[in-house]
Design a protein around this motif. Structure first.
Motif, PDB file in Angstrom:
ATOM      1  N   ILE A  69       0.843  -1.203   0.000  1.00 60.43           N
ATOM      2  CA  ILE A  69       0.000   0.000   0.000  1.00 60.43           C
ATOM      3  C   ILE A  69       0.878   1.253   0.000  1.00 60.43           C
ATOM      4  N   ASN A 124      -1.710   6.079   2.121  1.00 59.58           N
ATOM      5  CA  ASN A 124      -3.004   5.374   2.254  1.00 59.58           C
ATOM      6  C   ASN A 124      -3.003   4.318   3.361  1.00 59.58           C
ATOM      7  N   LYS A 183      -5.851   4.350   6.168  1.00 61.24           N
ATOM      8  CA  LYS A 183      -7.193   4.132   5.615  1.00 61.24           C
ATOM      9  C   LYS A 183      -7.330   2.704   5.089  1.00 61.24           C
ATOM     10  N   ALA A 184      -6.262   2.206   4.472  1.00 56.84           N
ATOM     11  CA  ALA A 184      -6.303   0.834   3.947  1.00 56.84           C
ATOM     12  C   ALA A 184      -6.436  -0.179   5.093  1.00 56.84           C
ATOM     13  N   LEU A 229      -9.962  -0.355   5.815  1.00 58.16           N
ATOM     14  CA  LEU A 229     -10.644  -1.068   4.733  1.00 58.16           C
ATOM     15  C   LEU A 229     -10.443  -2.583   4.879  1.00 58.16           C
ATOM     16  N   TYR A 242     -13.750  -9.285  -4.284  1.00 57.94           N
ATOM     17  CA  TYR A 242     -13.125  -7.993  -3.959  1.00 57.94           C
ATOM     18  C   TYR A 242     -11.588  -8.118  -3.899  1.00 57.94           C
ATOM     19  N   ARG A 266     -19.136  -0.080   2.544  1.00 59.80           N
ATOM     20  CA  ARG A 266     -19.537   1.292   2.913  1.00 59.80           C
ATOM     21  C   ARG A 266     -20.383   1.254   4.183  1.00 59.80           C
ATOM     22  N   LEU A 292     -18.122   0.592   7.083  1.00 60.79           N
ATOM     23  CA  LEU A 292     -17.253   1.740   7.392  1.00 60.79           C
ATOM     24  C   LEU A 292     -17.939   2.743   8.330  1.00 60.79           C
ATOM     25  N   TRP A 352     -15.128  10.724   3.342  1.00 63.44           N
ATOM     26  CA  TRP A 352     -14.174   9.884   4.081  1.00 63.44           C
ATOM     27  C   TRP A 352     -14.283   8.427   3.617  1.00 63.44           C
ATOM     28  N   LYS A 353     -15.547   7.970   3.433  1.00 67.03           N
ATOM     29  CA  LYS A 353     -15.759   6.585   2.963  1.00 67.03           C
ATOM     30  C   LYS A 353     -15.136   6.386   1.586  1.00 67.03           C
ATOM     31  N   ASP A 354     -15.331   7.390   0.716  1.00 64.60           N
ATOM     32  CA  ASP A 354     -14.744   7.302  -0.632  1.00 64.60           C
ATOM     33  C   ASP A 354     -13.225   7.168  -0.543  1.00 64.60           C
ATOM     34  N   GLU A 355     -12.641   7.977   0.332  1.00 72.15           N
ATOM     35  CA  GLU A 355     -11.175   7.935   0.483  1.00 72.15           C
ATOM     36  C   GLU A 355     -10.719   6.560   0.961  1.00 72.15           C
ATOM     37  N   VAL A 356     -11.460   6.000   1.927  1.00 70.66           N
ATOM     38  CA  VAL A 356     -11.094   4.669   2.442  1.00 70.66           C
ATOM     39  C   VAL A 356     -11.255   3.620   1.334  1.00 70.66           C
ATOM     40  N   MET A 357     -12.369   3.717   0.603  1.00 70.24           N
ATOM     41  CA  MET A 357     -12.630   2.745  -0.472  1.00 70.24           C
ATOM     42  C   MET A 357     -11.558   2.831  -1.570  1.00 70.24           C
ATOM     43  N   ASN A 358     -11.016   4.024  -1.768  1.00 66.85           N
ATOM     44  CA  ASN A 358      -9.992   4.191  -2.815  1.00 66.85           C
ATOM     45  C   ASN A 358      -8.563   3.996  -2.301  1.00 66.85           C
ATOM     46  N   SER A 359      -8.443   3.603  -1.029  1.00 70.74           N
ATOM     47  CA  SER A 359      -7.097   3.509  -0.447  1.00 70.74           C
ATOM     48  C   SER A 359      -6.271   2.359  -1.027  1.00 70.74           C
ATOM     49  N   LEU A 360      -6.919   1.448  -1.771  1.00 75.39           N
ATOM     50  CA  LEU A 360      -6.147   0.355  -2.395  1.00 75.39           C
ATOM     51  C   LEU A 360      -5.605   0.758  -3.773  1.00 75.39           C
ATOM     52  N   ASP A 361      -5.926   1.969  -4.209  1.00 74.33           N
ATOM     53  CA  ASP A 361      -5.420   2.435  -5.519  1.00 74.33           C
ATOM     54  C   ASP A 361      -3.883   2.458  -5.495  1.00 74.33           C
TER      55      ASP A 361
END
Lengths: 194, 101
Positions: free
Chosen positions: A118, A122, A125-126, A129, A144, A180, A183, B8-17
């Motif tokens: 990662i 990030n 946050k990861a 997740l 996923y 979501r 989260l 914030w959720k979007d940021e977490v969801m995109n954290s694997l980018d």
């Protein structure tokens, strides 16, 4: 050398062919397993189990699917078996903790996991997740992880899961909605991250 | 507030980018070969862990206790029912009026 040739050589007990196959797939297997078990030491153990299974069941490989699909399937099954076993142990630990006044706390709690691949910005946050991914049902989790941790295409994921691309897409939609939702629980933790 | 949460959720969801594949640990292959060799040299045994055996025995005993308890409960309620039928049921008395002679 072609992978299918390697497999027939491994079936005959050729160690060099096994080493070549290992080199080709070691990171893919380890990364996939790590996405499930979320612990480096446990992932290494499960990845070892995967390659041992590959070595043992080479004679049974009929070539109905591609070699990578076959190896991914073994990795997923071993990872899910490991998680099920861990869950059973956790339940047993809960029962033990009811009778053991010394600890009181539950053993085998999900620890904070940082995937080594990662990006630095990030990481936190990861980690949240990954905690949420751990709560997904098995099929959604597989779709996923293969799509976003292992970065396989929709077609490849569909092949590994033996589903249609549409079914995989639907699993991913549900997984995202589930994540979501999950989260919501962690939203209060965001301030600690800033 | 809600927008903040969704962002914030979007940021977490995109954290694997931009994630990179984790690399397998060094010497894993040596360990695999070691395990394969030791598995080949090991004699096949039908060993059952002691803990598992005790759990199986405990489950069997629990099942027997439950069965006995259940059978006793059924017998007890069955006897009560027959007493009721013989003695106090109003239908039993009324039926005598329909006897054929």
């Amino acid at each position: 050398m072609k992978i299918s040739n390697l497999i027939s050589l491994i079936a005959k007990g050729n160690e060099k062919a096994f080493a070549t196959l290992y080199d080709t797939y070691k990171n893919r297997v380890f990364n996939t397993v790590l996405g499930y078990v979320q612990n480096r030491e446990e992932a290494e153990e499960v990845a070892q189990d995967v390659f041992i299974e590959v070595f043992r069941s080479c004679t049974n490989f009929k070539g109905e699917s591609s070699e990578s699909t076959w190896i991914y399937r073994i990795a997923i099954n071993k990872s899910l078996d490991h998680l099920r076993h861990k869950r059973r142990k956790k339940r047993f630990a809960f029962l033990q903790s009811l009778f053991n006044a010394d600890t009181g706390a539950l053993q085998h709690d999900v620890p904070h996991f940082e995937h080594p691949g990662i990006l630095l910005e990030n990481k936190d946050k990861a980690a949240i997740l990954f905690k949420a991914i751990d709560t997904l049902p098995e099929s959604q989790k597989t779709a996923y992880i293969l799509s976003f941790v292992e970065d396989l295409s929709g077609k490849e994921v569909a092949e590994v899961m033996n589903l249609s691309p549409k079914a995989v897409e639907s699993l991913l939609q549900r997984a995202k909605a589930g994540l979501r939702n999950e989260l919501e629980k962690y939203y209060p933790e965001r301030r600690k991250l800033k | 507030m809600n927008n903040d949460k969704e962002q914030w959720k979007d940021e977490v969801m995109n954290s694997l980018d931009g994630i990179h594949r984790a690399e397998a640990p060094d010497f894993m292959f040596t360990r695999i070969v070691g395990r394969l060799e030791s598995a080949m040299n090991e004699p096949v045994s039908s060993y059952i862990p002691v803990k598992r055996a005790w759990v199986a025995i405990a489950c069997f005993i629990l099942l027997c206790v439950c069965d006995i308890g259940f059978l006793k409960a059924i017998n007890h309620s069955g006897l009560n029912n027959t007493h009721e039928a013989r003695g106090s049921s109003p239908y039993a008395i009324e039926n005598t009026n329909f006897n054929l002679y």
